[in-house]
Write a protein that holds these residues in place. Structure first.
Motif, PDB file in Angstrom:
ATOM      1  N   VAL A   1      43.990  33.330  39.920  1.00 49.85           N
ATOM      2  CA  VAL A   1      43.250  32.901  41.114  1.00 49.85           C
ATOM      3  C   VAL A   1      43.098  31.394  41.068  1.00 49.85           C
ATOM      4  O   VAL A   1      42.651  30.827  40.059  1.00 49.85           O
ATOM      5  CB  VAL A   1      41.856  33.555  41.184  1.00 49.85           C
ATOM      6  CG1 VAL A   1      41.117  33.085  42.429  1.00 49.85           C
ATOM      7  CG2 VAL A   1      41.961  35.068  41.171  1.00 49.85           C
TER       8      VAL A   1
ATOM      9  N   ARG B   1      45.288  44.015  31.219  1.00 49.64           N
ATOM     10  CA  ARG B   1      45.102  43.378  32.526  1.00 49.64           C
ATOM     11  C   ARG B   1      44.212  42.161  32.315  1.00 49.64           C
ATOM     12  O   ARG B   1      43.074  42.284  31.843  1.00 49.64           O
ATOM     13  CB  ARG B   1      44.471  44.359  33.507  1.00 49.64           C
ATOM     14  CG  ARG B   1      44.307  43.828  34.926  1.00 49.64           C
ATOM     15  CD  ARG B   1      43.921  44.971  35.872  1.00 49.64           C
ATOM     16  NE  ARG B   1      43.527  44.505  37.177  1.00 49.64           N
ATOM     17  CZ  ARG B   1      44.367  44.193  38.175  1.00 49.64           C
ATOM     18  NH1 ARG B   1      45.671  44.298  37.967  1.00 49.64           N
ATOM     19  NH2 ARG B   1      43.922  43.797  39.353  1.00 49.64           N
TER      20      ARG B   1
ATOM     21  N   ALA C   1      53.791  37.751  37.495  1.00 49.44           N
ATOM     22  CA  ALA C   1      52.337  37.787  37.627  1.00 49.44           C
ATOM     23  C   ALA C   1      51.949  37.820  39.101  1.00 49.44           C
ATOM     24  O   ALA C   1      52.764  37.548  39.991  1.00 49.44           O
ATOM     25  CB  ALA C   1      51.704  36.575  36.939  1.00 49.44           C
ATOM     26  N   GLU C   2      50.696  38.139  39.361  1.00 50.78           N
ATOM     27  CA  GLU C   2      50.152  38.156  40.718  1.00 50.78           C
ATOM     28  C   GLU C   2      49.221  36.964  40.886  1.00 50.78           C
ATOM     29  O   GLU C   2      48.344  36.738  40.050  1.00 50.78           O
ATOM     30  CB  GLU C   2      49.363  39.441  40.957  1.00 50.78           C
ATOM     31  CG  GLU C   2      48.641  39.498  42.304  1.00 50.78           C
ATOM     32  CD  GLU C   2      47.716  40.699  42.422  1.00 50.78           C
ATOM     33  OE1 GLU C   2      46.911  40.717  43.377  1.00 50.78           O
ATOM     34  OE2 GLU C   2      47.773  41.597  41.571  1.00 50.78           O
TER      35      GLU C   2
ATOM     36  N   TRP D   1      35.306  41.105  42.020  1.00 51.02           N
ATOM     37  CA  TRP D   1      36.044  41.990  41.135  1.00 51.02           C
ATOM     38  C   TRP D   1      35.188  43.203  40.824  1.00 51.02           C
ATOM     39  O   TRP D   1      33.962  43.133  40.756  1.00 51.02           O
ATOM     40  CB  TRP D   1      36.395  41.265  39.828  1.00 51.02           C
ATOM     41  CG  TRP D   1      37.118  39.984  40.045  1.00 51.02           C
ATOM     42  CD1 TRP D   1      38.416  39.822  40.425  1.00 51.02           C
ATOM     43  CD2 TRP D   1      36.584  38.652  39.919  1.00 51.02           C
ATOM     44  NE1 TRP D   1      38.725  38.479  40.542  1.00 51.02           N
ATOM     45  CE2 TRP D   1      37.617  37.747  40.224  1.00 51.02           C
ATOM     46  CE3 TRP D   1      35.340  38.139  39.554  1.00 51.02           C
ATOM     47  CZ2 TRP D   1      37.446  36.376  40.202  1.00 51.02           C
ATOM     48  CZ3 TRP D   1      35.163  36.769  39.524  1.00 51.02           C
ATOM     49  CH2 TRP D   1      36.209  35.899  39.848  1.00 51.02           C
TER      50      TRP D   1
ATOM     51  N   ARG E   1      46.627  34.735  43.589  1.00 56.39           N
ATOM     52  CA  ARG E   1      45.852  34.749  44.814  1.00 56.39           C
ATOM     53  C   ARG E   1      45.260  33.361  45.040  1.00 56.39           C
ATOM     54  O   ARG E   1      44.694  32.764  44.120  1.00 56.39           O
ATOM     55  CB  ARG E   1      44.717  35.768  44.716  1.00 56.39           C
ATOM     56  CG  ARG E   1      45.163  37.178  44.363  1.00 56.39           C
ATOM     57  CD  ARG E   1      43.981  38.078  44.074  1.00 56.39           C
ATOM     58  NE  ARG E   1      44.398  39.406  43.636  1.00 56.39           N
ATOM     59  CZ  ARG E   1      43.571  40.333  43.192  1.00 56.39           C
ATOM     60  NH1 ARG E   1      42.261  40.087  43.132  1.00 56.39           N
ATOM     61  NH2 ARG E   1      44.029  41.515  42.797  1.00 56.39           N
TER      62      ARG E   1
ATOM     63  N   LEU F   1      42.649  38.398  33.808  1.00 56.70           N
ATOM     64  CA  LEU F   1      42.331  37.515  34.924  1.00 56.70           C
ATOM     65  C   LEU F   1      42.425  36.073  34.453  1.00 56.70           C
ATOM     66  O   LEU F   1      41.783  35.684  33.466  1.00 56.70           O
ATOM     67  CB  LEU F   1      40.912  37.805  35.433  1.00 56.70           C
ATOM     68  CG  LEU F   1      40.377  36.890  36.539  1.00 56.70           C
ATOM     69  CD1 LEU F   1      41.215  37.025  37.810  1.00 56.70           C
ATOM     70  CD2 LEU F   1      38.904  37.209  36.824  1.00 56.70           C
TER      71      LEU F   1
ATOM     72  N   VAL G   1      46.562  38.493  36.688  1.00 62.18           N
ATOM     73  CA  VAL G   1      46.125  38.158  38.038  1.00 62.18           C
ATOM     74  C   VAL G   1      45.560  36.743  37.976  1.00 62.18           C
ATOM     75  O   VAL G   1      44.567  36.485  37.295  1.00 62.18           O
ATOM     76  CB  VAL G   1      45.041  39.125  38.549  1.00 62.18           C
ATOM     77  CG1 VAL G   1      44.565  38.694  39.936  1.00 62.18           C
ATOM     78  CG2 VAL G   1      45.578  40.556  38.580  1.00 62.18           C
TER      79      VAL G   1
ATOM     80  N   ARG H   1      49.532  42.227  32.224  1.00 60.16           N
ATOM     81  CA  ARG H   1      49.445  42.220  33.687  1.00 60.16           C
ATOM     82  C   ARG H   1      48.451  41.137  34.093  1.00 60.16           C
ATOM     83  O   ARG H   1      47.246  41.294  33.914  1.00 60.16           O
ATOM     84  CB  ARG H   1      48.999  43.592  34.184  1.00 60.16           C
ATOM     85  CG  ARG H   1      49.986  44.715  33.876  1.00 60.16           C
ATOM     86  CD  ARG H   1      49.380  46.068  34.143  1.00 60.16           C
ATOM     87  NE  ARG H   1      48.279  46.354  33.215  1.00 60.16           N
ATOM     88  CZ  ARG H   1      47.264  47.151  33.502  1.00 60.16           C
ATOM     89  NH1 ARG H   1      47.165  47.729  34.693  1.00 60.16           N
ATOM     90  NH2 ARG H   1      46.318  47.371  32.605  1.00 60.16           N
TER      91      ARG H   1
ATOM     92  N   SER I   1      44.245  29.331  37.855  1.00 64.06           N
ATOM     93  CA  SER I   1      45.560  29.557  37.252  1.00 64.06           C
ATOM     94  C   SER I   1      46.538  28.413  37.450  1.00 64.06           C
ATOM     95  O   SER I   1      47.585  28.368  36.802  1.00 64.06           O
ATOM     96  CB  SER I   1      46.171  30.857  37.792  1.00 64.06           C
ATOM     97  OG  SER I   1      46.039  30.939  39.197  1.00 64.06           O
TER      98      SER I   1
END
Length: 221
Positions: free
Chosen positions: A83, A57, A100-101, A112, A103, A59, A81, A79, A63
């Motif tokens: 931002v 995972r 990907a995710e 976090w 935000r 971060l 994430v 995975r 991004s």
């Protein structure tokens, strides 16, 4: 410079520039094209991938459009994430890297859990933060990474604080540290710096000028 985060339009001392969201909403995919040719960025991702366990995972701070960082990491099965403060770039990233995710948020306000991530990437996303904000953010990122987890951070290593500048035609306010001091800041935040690499890069853009790039790799102490 690169995937910078939110910043007030004015700073004490008279320096002024556009907020990061405004700058990068305006640049959009133009930014990606300007920096896509960075071989050093690609090599940095290669080194990070060597240290990641399958399905880590990660971060991705600042991004941007999701390319190249999130795309490379997600494509390797991790995975991700992401931002970023720019709604335009966040939307581009979601389309370009759907696995990907992403935000849309100001990283100064994002929260976090301790040890939430196996690794964190911070590619050129500190420059529109004050020096104090950079120190505080790196400390929070150290807590968000598992003990022994990985860090890769890249910046423009120049000794400036709250300086007015023009980035790809956009007025901004930037702060940074010289190379040795920045390495000390990263170490002081809780990361053991294991490797650093410096290059000179010229963005592929009419307003692009040669700029030093510093890449640091380390792990949470």
């Amino acid at each position: 410079m690169s995937e910078h985060q939110g910043q007030p339009a004015e700073r004490p001392g008279g320096a002024s520039g556009l907020p990061a969201a405004t700058v990068f909403d305006a640049l959009g995919a133009e930014y990606e094209r300007a920096f896509a040719g960075s071989a050093a960025h690609g090599a940095s991702l290669d080194r990070l991938l060597e240290h990641l366990a399958p399905g880590s995972r990660v971060l991705d701070v600042g991004s941007g459009t999701g390319v190249p960082t999130a795309r490379r990491l997600a494509g390797a099965g991790h995975r991700v994430v992401g931002v970023d403060v720019s709604p335009v770039m966040t939307a581009l990233a979601a389309r370009q890297v759907p696995e990907a995710e992403f935000r849309c948020a100001d990283i100064r306000e994002a929260a976090w859990a301790d040890g939430e991530f196996d690794a964190v990437c911070v590619y050129f996303s500190l420059l529109q933060l004050s020096r104090g904000e950079q120190r505080e953010l790196l400390g929070r990122l150290a807590r968000a990474v598992k003990p022994g987890g990985r860090l890769v951070v890249a910046t423009v290593p120049v000794d400036v604080a709250d300086a007015s500048a023009v980035f790809m035609g956009q007025p901004v306010v930037v702060s940074s540290f010289g190379e040795d001091e920045f390495a000390s800041v990263v170490a002081g935040a809780g990361f053991a710096v294991e490797e650093r690499h410096s290059v000179l890069f010229t963005p592929d853009h009419p307003a692009g000028a040669p700029e030093p790039h510093l890449f640091l790799h380390g792990r949470r102490s």
